[in-house]
Every structure is written in C-alpha cells, then in structure tokens.
Design an enzyme around this catalytic site. Structure first.
Site, mmCIF file in Angstrom:
data_model
loop_
_atom_site.group_PDB
_atom_site.id
_atom_site.type_symbol
_atom_site.label_atom_id
_atom_site.label_comp_id
_atom_site.label_asym_id
_atom_site.label_seq_id
_atom_site.Cartn_x
_atom_site.Cartn_y
_atom_site.Cartn_z
ATOM 1 N N ALA A 193 9.072 -2.278 4.397
ATOM 2 C CA ALA A 193 8.364 -3.558 4.579
ATOM 3 C C ALA A 193 7.885 -3.695 6.018
ATOM 4 O O ALA A 193 8.639 -3.439 6.956
ATOM 5 C CB ALA A 193 9.298 -4.714 4.230
ATOM 6 N N GLY A 194 6.645 -4.078 6.168
ATOM 7 C CA GLY A 194 6.135 -4.249 7.527
ATOM 8 C C GLY A 194 4.854 -5.053 7.559
ATOM 9 O O GLY A 194 4.110 -5.095 6.570
ATOM 10 N N GLY B 162 0.805 -1.231 0.000
ATOM 11 C CA GLY B 162 0.000 0.000 0.000
ATOM 12 C C GLY B 162 0.831 1.271 0.000
ATOM 13 O O GLY B 162 0.803 2.052 -0.962
ATOM 14 N N TYR C 8 4.283 -4.920 17.412
ATOM 15 C CA TYR C 8 4.428 -3.915 16.336
ATOM 16 C C TYR C 8 5.046 -2.620 16.869
ATOM 17 O O TYR C 8 5.963 -2.054 16.268
ATOM 18 C CB TYR C 8 3.040 -3.662 15.759
ATOM 19 C CG TYR C 8 2.958 -2.742 14.563
ATOM 20 C CD1 TYR C 8 3.182 -3.218 13.281
ATOM 21 C CD2 TYR C 8 2.616 -1.402 14.719
ATOM 22 C CE1 TYR C 8 3.065 -2.389 12.180
ATOM 23 C CE2 TYR C 8 2.499 -0.552 13.624
ATOM 24 C CZ TYR C 8 2.728 -1.058 12.356
ATOM 25 O OH TYR C 8 2.613 -0.226 11.270
HETATM 26 N N1 CAA Z 1 -9.101 -0.702 24.242
HETATM 27 C C1 CAA Z 1 -9.458 -1.220 25.449
HETATM 28 N N2 CAA Z 1 -9.824 -2.515 25.624
HETATM 29 C C2 CAA Z 1 -9.826 -3.298 24.553
HETATM 30 C C3 CAA Z 1 -9.473 -2.836 23.273
HETATM 31 C C4 CAA Z 1 -9.097 -1.474 23.148
HETATM 32 N N3 CAA Z 1 -8.724 -0.948 21.967
HETATM 33 N N4 CAA Z 1 -9.538 -3.851 22.393
HETATM 34 C C5 CAA Z 1 -9.956 -4.934 23.098
HETATM 35 N N5 CAA Z 1 -10.135 -4.594 24.402
HETATM 36 C C6 CAA Z 1 -10.511 -5.482 25.501
HETATM 37 C C7 CAA Z 1 -11.693 -6.367 25.139
HETATM 38 O O1 CAA Z 1 -12.903 -5.725 25.442
HETATM 39 C C8 CAA Z 1 -11.432 -7.591 26.002
HETATM 40 O O2 CAA Z 1 -11.796 -7.314 27.305
HETATM 41 P P1 CAA Z 1 -12.271 -8.496 28.300
HETATM 42 O O3 CAA Z 1 -11.119 -9.467 28.385
HETATM 43 O O4 CAA Z 1 -12.539 -7.770 29.567
HETATM 44 O O5 CAA Z 1 -13.479 -9.071 27.634
HETATM 45 C C9 CAA Z 1 -9.910 -7.714 25.989
HETATM 46 O O6 CAA Z 1 -9.413 -6.373 25.715
HETATM 47 C C10 CAA Z 1 -9.388 -8.663 24.944
HETATM 48 O O7 CAA Z 1 -10.049 -8.328 23.705
HETATM 49 P P2 CAA Z 1 -10.017 -9.256 22.446
HETATM 50 O O8 CAA Z 1 -10.253 -10.675 22.864
HETATM 51 O O9 CAA Z 1 -10.886 -8.675 21.403
HETATM 52 O O10 CAA Z 1 -8.495 -9.073 22.071
HETATM 53 P P3 CAA Z 1 -7.758 -9.589 20.806
HETATM 54 O O11 CAA Z 1 -6.456 -10.099 21.271
HETATM 55 O O12 CAA Z 1 -8.586 -10.502 20.002
HETATM 56 O O13 CAA Z 1 -7.509 -8.304 19.899
HETATM 57 C C11 CAA Z 1 -7.544 -6.162 18.982
HETATM 58 C C12 CAA Z 1 -7.874 -7.014 20.223
HETATM 59 C C13 CAA Z 1 -8.240 -6.759 17.758
HETATM 60 C C14 CAA Z 1 -6.050 -6.145 18.727
HETATM 61 C C15 CAA Z 1 -8.085 -4.767 19.258
HETATM 62 O O14 CAA Z 1 -7.521 -4.302 20.451
HETATM 63 C C16 CAA Z 1 -7.722 -3.807 18.160
HETATM 64 O O15 CAA Z 1 -8.234 -3.867 17.058
HETATM 65 N N6 CAA Z 1 -6.810 -2.849 18.464
HETATM 66 C C17 CAA Z 1 -6.398 -1.851 17.545
HETATM 67 C C18 CAA Z 1 -5.249 -2.392 16.751
HETATM 68 C C19 CAA Z 1 -4.772 -1.387 15.779
HETATM 69 O O16 CAA Z 1 -5.007 -0.186 15.837
HETATM 70 N N7 CAA Z 1 -4.027 -1.882 14.836
HETATM 71 C C20 CAA Z 1 -3.509 -1.038 13.827
HETATM 72 C C21 CAA Z 1 -3.279 -1.866 12.618
HETATM 73 S S1 CAA Z 1 -2.782 -0.859 11.247
HETATM 74 C C22 CAA Z 1 -1.269 -0.348 11.655
HETATM 75 O O17 CAA Z 1 -0.655 -0.799 12.568
HETATM 76 C C23 CAA Z 1 -0.719 0.714 10.772
HETATM 77 C C24 CAA Z 1 -0.151 1.787 11.594
HETATM 78 O O18 CAA Z 1 1.042 1.850 11.715
HETATM 79 C C25 CAA Z 1 -1.039 2.795 12.191
#
Ligand code: CAA
Length: 246
Positions: free
Chosen positions: A89-90, A15, A153
């Site tokens: 790359a990432g 991308g 990350y």
């Molecule tokens: N804030 C607070 N609490 C959160 C949360 C958040 N963002 N996400 C999940 N939780 C909580 C859940 O409610 C859950 O709580 P309980 O145990 O009390 O039920 C607990 O944390 C565990 O949640 P999941 O089982 O859903 O956790 P998971 O391991 O499956 O994954 C996640 C969670 C999908 C990573 C989610 O946190 C998320 O999407 N985070 C954002 C990730 C993100 O921004 N990634 C960027 C990718 S793009 C990139 O990286 C490019 C760049 O450089 C910007």
C-alpha cells in the site's frame, strides 16, 4: 501436496497490487487483498471472479495499528495463518519542499512507512513460531535516488529498506525472510498522474527505454516469496529498467 500457503497483499486492489495478487494466485497461493475502499474493492473482486480468479478481500486501514490487527485476525479466522505479507500500500502527495505541509508529510509517512510497522508487527511472530515467512516491502527507485517534489515519499521509501535490513537480521534464523523490492516507474495510475512533460523526461532517462509493466514487479514478488529464495534476506531487488544502478 504441501499445504496451500496464504499471502496477504496490502493495497491489493491497486495497480501493482492487483498484478501481485494475480501472480501469487497463479503460483498456487491463497491470496487476500487488503483494501481501503469497500465499494471499489467489491467491484474489483467481482471483476477478478469473472476472470476466474478467487481472491479474498479484507478491509484494512494500514495507518491504524488496531485496524491492522483486526484485519489480520479476520484473515487468520477465515482463510488461515499468513505465510507471505506484501507491504504494497502506498500513496504520493508530491510537491516541492517549500510547499510541503505537515498534512502531506504525515499522510505519506503514515501510509507508506508506518503501515509497514503496523502490518508486520501483527504477523511476524506467527511466522517465526511456524518457522516460515516472507515479508516483502514494495519500496521505490526514488527511495534510492531521491526525486524533486518527493521528500515525504522518498523518506518513507528509504525508511522501508532500513526496516527491512534490521528485521531481516532479527529473524534470519527462524525461516522468515524480509526483503525490499524497489520498482522503477511502472505504468500504473500513480505514474500516469505525473504531468506528461515531466513523465516524458523521466521515461527518456530510463536505459531500457520504457515504463515497467506491473507484471514485471509481480514476477519479482513471486521469486522473493518462493521456497528457493530462503537465502535471500535483507536485500533490495531493483526492477527499474536500469534507472538506478549501484
Ligand atoms: N527539477 C528541477 N526543478 C523543478 C522540477 C524538477 N523536476 N520540478 C519543478 N521544478 C521547479 C519549477 O520550475 C519551479 O521553479 P521556480 O520556483 O524557479 O519557478 C519550482 O521548482 C517549483 O515548481 P512547482 O511550483 O511546479 O512545484 P510543485 O510543488 O507544484 O510540484 C512537481 C513540482 C509536480 C512535484 C514536479 O517536481 C514533479 O512532477 N516531480 C516529479 C515527481 C515524480 O516523479 N513523482 C513520481 C510519482 S510516481 C511514484 O512515485 C512511483 C514511484 O515510486 C516511481
């Protein structure tokens, strides 16, 4: 006219990588995109060709030091000496820390951080000998802020900037600059893969009020690569829509 400079972009077919390749080509550089998947890269190269863009491609497994050496040698033998290296790359393998496995940790550290050593180590001496070079490390706003589910990350991305600052000091007098560019959330497949509700919340917190376009990141790379950026080294250029200010 001065000799055409040569840029190597890792993750060049992805991308942000694609936007960087296209921009550097339009700036007048010869551009090589390093890729992992041959089939995908060849199709990508053909699409670029159809759009009138001549971009070379080279296979490079960035997690493998020897493979990086071979890829650099191929570029040197077939295109020319590398003046600009963009470590782009990432990958992500997000998950709450309690679910973080050694495999997810290692994959992200290897691809996002060890790759920077593997590639830079192969090219920087040539740059120093020739008295010109640009090393541009594509990091992330999340390496500065931290993010739920991204211990692997963000560790890699923050590590990149530590690397930038140390190497910048070592080679500052040799005409070679080393900088980090830290994008915010860019509308690439990587970001679009975040769960929609989570992504909407992130977008709502961006002061500029939208995701970033890959071309806006490429514009920053173009600046850092330019001759007039010779005085910029060891810096971190934030292109994040105001998401993180420091
Ligand atoms: N804030 C607070 N609490 C959160 C949360 C958040 N963002 N996400 C999940 N939780 C909580 C859940 O409610 C859950 O709580 P309980 O145990 O009390 O039920 C607990 O944390 C565990 O949640 P999941 O089982 O859903 O956790 P998971 O391991 O499956 O994954 C996640 C969670 C999908 C990573 C989610 O946190 C998320 O999407 N985070 C954002 C990730 C993100 O921004 N990634 C960027 C990718 S793009 C990139 O990286 C490019 C760049 O450089 C910007």
């Amino acid at each position: 006219m001065m000799k055409e400079k040569i840029a190597l972009v890792t993750g060049g077919t992805g991308g942000i990588g694609e936007a960087i390749c296209v921009r550097l080509l339009n700036d007048g550089y010869k551009v090589v995109a390093a890729y992992q998947n041959k089939e995908k890269a060849e199709a990508w190269q053909l699409r670029q060709k159809e759009a009138g863009l001549k971009i070379e491609i080279v296979h490079c497994q960035v997690t493998d030091f020897e493979a990086c050496g071979k890829a650099v040698k191929w570029v040197e033998d077939n295109v020319g000496m590398i003046d600009i290296l963009v470590n782009n790359a990432g990958i992500t393998k997000d998950g709450a820390f309690k679910k973080m496995t050694p495999e997810r940790w290692d994959a992200v550290i290897d691809t996002n951080l060890n790759s920077v050593f593997n590639m830079t180590r192969q090219v920087f001496e040539g740059m120093v000998d020739r008295g010109f070079g640009r090393i541009i490390n594509i990091s992330s706003v999340n390496g500065q802020m931290g993010q739920f589910g991204q211990c692997n990350y963000t560790a890699a991305k923050a590590g990149m900037h530590g690397f930038t600052k140390s190497l910048a000091r070592e080679i500052a007098r040799k005409g070679v600059t080393v900088n980090t560019l830290s994008p915010g959330y860019v509308s690439t497949p990587m970001v679009m893969a975040i769960a929609e509700d989570v992504r909407k919340k992130i977008e709502a917190g961006i002061p500029v009020g939208r995701l970033c376009q890959a071309e806006e990141i490429a514009h920053g790379v173009s600046y850092l690569a330019s001759d007039l950026a010779a005085y910029v080294t060891g810096s971190e250029l934030d292109i994040n829509g105001g998401l993180f200010m420091h």
